[in-house]
Write a protein that holds these residues in place. Structure first.
Motif, short mmCIF file in Angstrom:
data_model
loop_
_atom_site.label_atom_id
_atom_site.label_comp_id
_atom_site.label_asym_id
_atom_site.label_seq_id
_atom_site.Cartn_x
_atom_site.Cartn_y
_atom_site.Cartn_z
N PRO A 9 12.53 -18.11 -20.82
CA PRO A 9 11.74 -19.34 -20.95
C PRO A 9 10.31 -19.03 -21.34
N GLY A 10 9.77 -19.85 -22.24
CA GLY A 10 8.39 -19.71 -22.64
C GLY A 10 8.11 -18.49 -23.48
N TRP A 11 9.16 -17.91 -24.10
CA TRP A 11 8.94 -16.70 -24.90
C TRP A 11 8.15 -17.02 -26.15
N THR A 12 7.23 -16.12 -26.50
CA THR A 12 6.45 -16.23 -27.73
C THR A 12 6.56 -14.93 -28.50
N PRO A 13 6.30 -14.93 -29.80
CA PRO A 13 6.39 -13.69 -30.59
C PRO A 13 5.47 -12.58 -30.09
N ALA A 67 8.24 -11.66 -14.32
CA ALA A 67 8.77 -10.42 -13.74
C ALA A 67 9.07 -9.39 -14.82
N LEU A 68 9.60 -9.83 -15.94
CA LEU A 68 9.90 -8.91 -17.04
C LEU A 68 8.62 -8.33 -17.63
N ALA A 69 7.58 -9.15 -17.71
CA ALA A 69 6.30 -8.66 -18.23
C ALA A 69 5.74 -7.56 -17.34
N VAL A 70 5.86 -7.73 -16.04
CA VAL A 70 5.40 -6.70 -15.11
C VAL A 70 6.22 -5.43 -15.28
N LEU A 71 7.55 -5.59 -15.41
CA LEU A 71 8.42 -4.43 -15.60
C LEU A 71 8.04 -3.66 -16.87
N ALA A 72 7.73 -4.41 -17.92
CA ALA A 72 7.42 -3.77 -19.20
C ALA A 72 6.12 -2.98 -19.13
N ASP A 73 5.24 -3.35 -18.22
CA ASP A 73 3.94 -2.69 -18.11
C ASP A 73 3.95 -1.48 -17.18
N THR A 74 5.04 -1.28 -16.45
CA THR A 74 5.09 -0.18 -15.50
C THR A 74 5.80 1.01 -16.10
N GLU A 75 5.48 2.20 -15.58
CA GLU A 75 6.15 3.41 -16.02
C GLU A 75 7.30 3.78 -15.08
N ARG A 76 7.50 2.97 -14.05
CA ARG A 76 8.55 3.28 -13.07
C ARG A 76 9.92 3.22 -13.72
N VAL A 77 10.17 2.16 -14.51
CA VAL A 77 11.41 2.03 -15.27
C VAL A 77 11.03 1.64 -16.70
N ARG A 78 11.41 2.47 -17.66
CA ARG A 78 11.09 2.20 -19.06
C ARG A 78 12.35 1.76 -19.80
N PHE A 79 12.16 0.75 -20.66
CA PHE A 79 13.28 0.20 -21.43
C PHE A 79 13.05 0.49 -22.92
N PRO A 80 13.98 1.13 -23.59
CA PRO A 80 15.29 1.57 -23.11
C PRO A 80 15.35 3.05 -22.72
N ALA A 81 14.19 3.71 -22.58
CA ALA A 81 14.20 5.15 -22.32
C ALA A 81 14.95 5.51 -21.04
N ASP A 82 14.66 4.76 -19.96
CA ASP A 82 15.32 5.03 -18.68
C ASP A 82 16.56 4.17 -18.48
N PHE A 100 22.86 -13.26 -31.88
CA PHE A 100 22.42 -12.00 -31.28
C PHE A 100 21.02 -11.66 -31.78
N VAL A 101 20.13 -11.33 -30.85
CA VAL A 101 18.76 -10.92 -31.18
C VAL A 101 18.63 -9.44 -30.81
N PRO A 102 18.56 -8.53 -31.77
CA PRO A 102 18.59 -7.08 -31.46
C PRO A 102 17.50 -6.64 -30.49
N GLY A 103 16.28 -7.17 -30.68
CA GLY A 103 15.20 -6.79 -29.78
C GLY A 103 14.94 -5.29 -29.77
N ARG A 160 7.22 -9.34 -25.18
CA ARG A 160 8.18 -8.27 -25.41
C ARG A 160 9.43 -8.85 -26.05
N ASP A 161 9.93 -8.18 -27.08
CA ASP A 161 11.11 -8.66 -27.81
C ASP A 161 12.36 -8.11 -27.14
#
Length: 369
Positions: free
Chosen positions: A296-300, A271-286, A343-346, A303-304
């Motif tokens: 779970p299953g995060w890899t380098p 779900a987060l991957a889909v969110l990151a690919d859309t322009e509807r809500v941008r992180f952290p701009a919006d 803490f992971v700044p991301g 998205r950080d």
């Protein structure tokens, strides 16, 4: 909670007296060998009932050794935790247990199931199978609370990786400090000017979720921010975290930041991957977004996301160390240890943007007409 009164461990002589049989008969029943078939079924049931009432289980290996120790620690998992690769959630836990067990000079025995069935049980046939080891580290999400309570009642040395509360006593554990880590994320967002922070919590009401909720409330209070229950939403299914619905929450509630509790599977990552690919809500701009734990299953390559990370290997190692300390004490008291998260700044949080005045939302998160 006042800890239950410690009592000496029951013996086969105690069982014999309770069941009204000889100690030799008890030994035959408890051993479970071929000769136990000589015992009449009513007698066998009476012995097992007495053993359960007295909280007794045979430790066959340790019984034959001087001092009652066999230098063997157990690891019991309430569900399958064998990792498929090093990115698996459980991999660092298993690694931490293995390394610290060797450092302490013990061997490790893995308990996985007492029967060929999906639901695992410590008490197979009414007997605590873990007692072949000197003590045991426990691991898993889907625990059987009644069995944890039974372990506490019989005073068998165990340490849980993660905070778990049981009825009738105190269980030793080593847990991640979700409270402090969540409060620290709220504080970081407050320093960036965020005043209305949406909290999407898991549907389960286990200890990790309750600790995160406490951290959220503590963080708001320490930052001088008002607590608004409308900003706390239960995320029943990560698939609900769509751009449209999140935009509705953000606009309708006037939120400038979102905290999300991770799930145990890959649905949230997707779900987060889909969110990151859309322009509807941008992180952290919006909107700023931070995770209350590792996705779970995060890899380098993914998205950080800004988040805190669980010290899983350290938690497991500390659990082994605490277990050995309990074994070295004549009258061990329950130990409860919390380990700080990292803490992971991301790259998904930033300064707050001015949001419009919030308007009412429907239960599904969309604005009311």
């Amino acid at each position: 909670m006042v800890p239950p009164e410690r009592r000496r461990r029951s013996t086969q002589r105690d069982i014999a007296q309770r069941a009204g049989v000889s100690q030799a008969t008890v030994s035959l029943v408890i051993s479970g060998g071929a000769t136990s078939a000589q015992i009449a079924e009513p007698t066998r049931r009476a012995v097992l009932a007495a053993a359960e009432e007295l909280g007794y289980a045979a430790n066959v290996a340790a019984r034959s050794l001087k001092g009652g120790r066999n230098r063997l620690l157990g690891l019991y998992t309430f569900e399958s935790v064998f990792p498929t690769d090093q990115r698996d959630f459980y991999y660092p836990f298993l690694l931490g247990v293995e390394e610290e067990t060797a450092r302490q000079g013990y061997d490790l025995l893995l308990f996985c199931s007492g029967a060929a069935r999906a639901e695992r049980s410590i008490y197979a046939g009414g007997t605590n199978r873990l007692k072949i080891a000197d003590g045991c580290v426990l691991l898993g999400r889907n625990v059987r609370r009644e069995e944890l309570s039974a372990l506490v009642r019989e005073d068998f040395p165990v340490v849980f990786v993660g905070r778990r509360e049981v009825d009738g006593g105190e269980l030793s554990y080593v847990a991640a400090d979700y409270v402090a880590a969540t409060a620290a994320l709220v504080a970081q967002l407050a320093r960036l000017g965020h005043r209305r922070i949406l909290y999407l919590r898991a549907q389960e009401d286990g200890e990790p979720t309750r600790d995160r909720a406490e951290g959220y409330r503590r963080g708001l209070a320490e930052a001088g921010l008002a607590q608004d229950e409308a900003l706390v939403r239960v995320l029943t299914d990560p698939a609900e975290l769509t751009a449209e619905r999140l935009a509705g929450w953000i606009d309708g509630l006037g939120s400038t930041a979102v905290l999300v509790e991770p799930t145990e599977d890959a649905r949230l990552t997707g779900a987060l991957a889909v969110l990151a690919d859309t322009e509807r809500v941008r992180f952290p701009a919006d909107c700023s977004l931070a995770l209350l734990g590792d996705p779970p299953g995060w890899t380098p390559e993914a998205r950080d996301w800004t988040r805190f990370s669980l010290p899983r290997a350290r938690m497991a190692g500390e659990a082994v160390r605490v277990l050995v300390e309990l074994l070295d004490q004549d009258t061990p008291e329950p130990r409860r240890l919390t380990v700080p998260c990292a803490f992971v700044p991301g790259d998904s949080i930033g300064p707050a943007r001015t949001r419009p005045v919030p308007f009412p939302l429907r239960p599904d998160g969309r604005p009311k007409p």
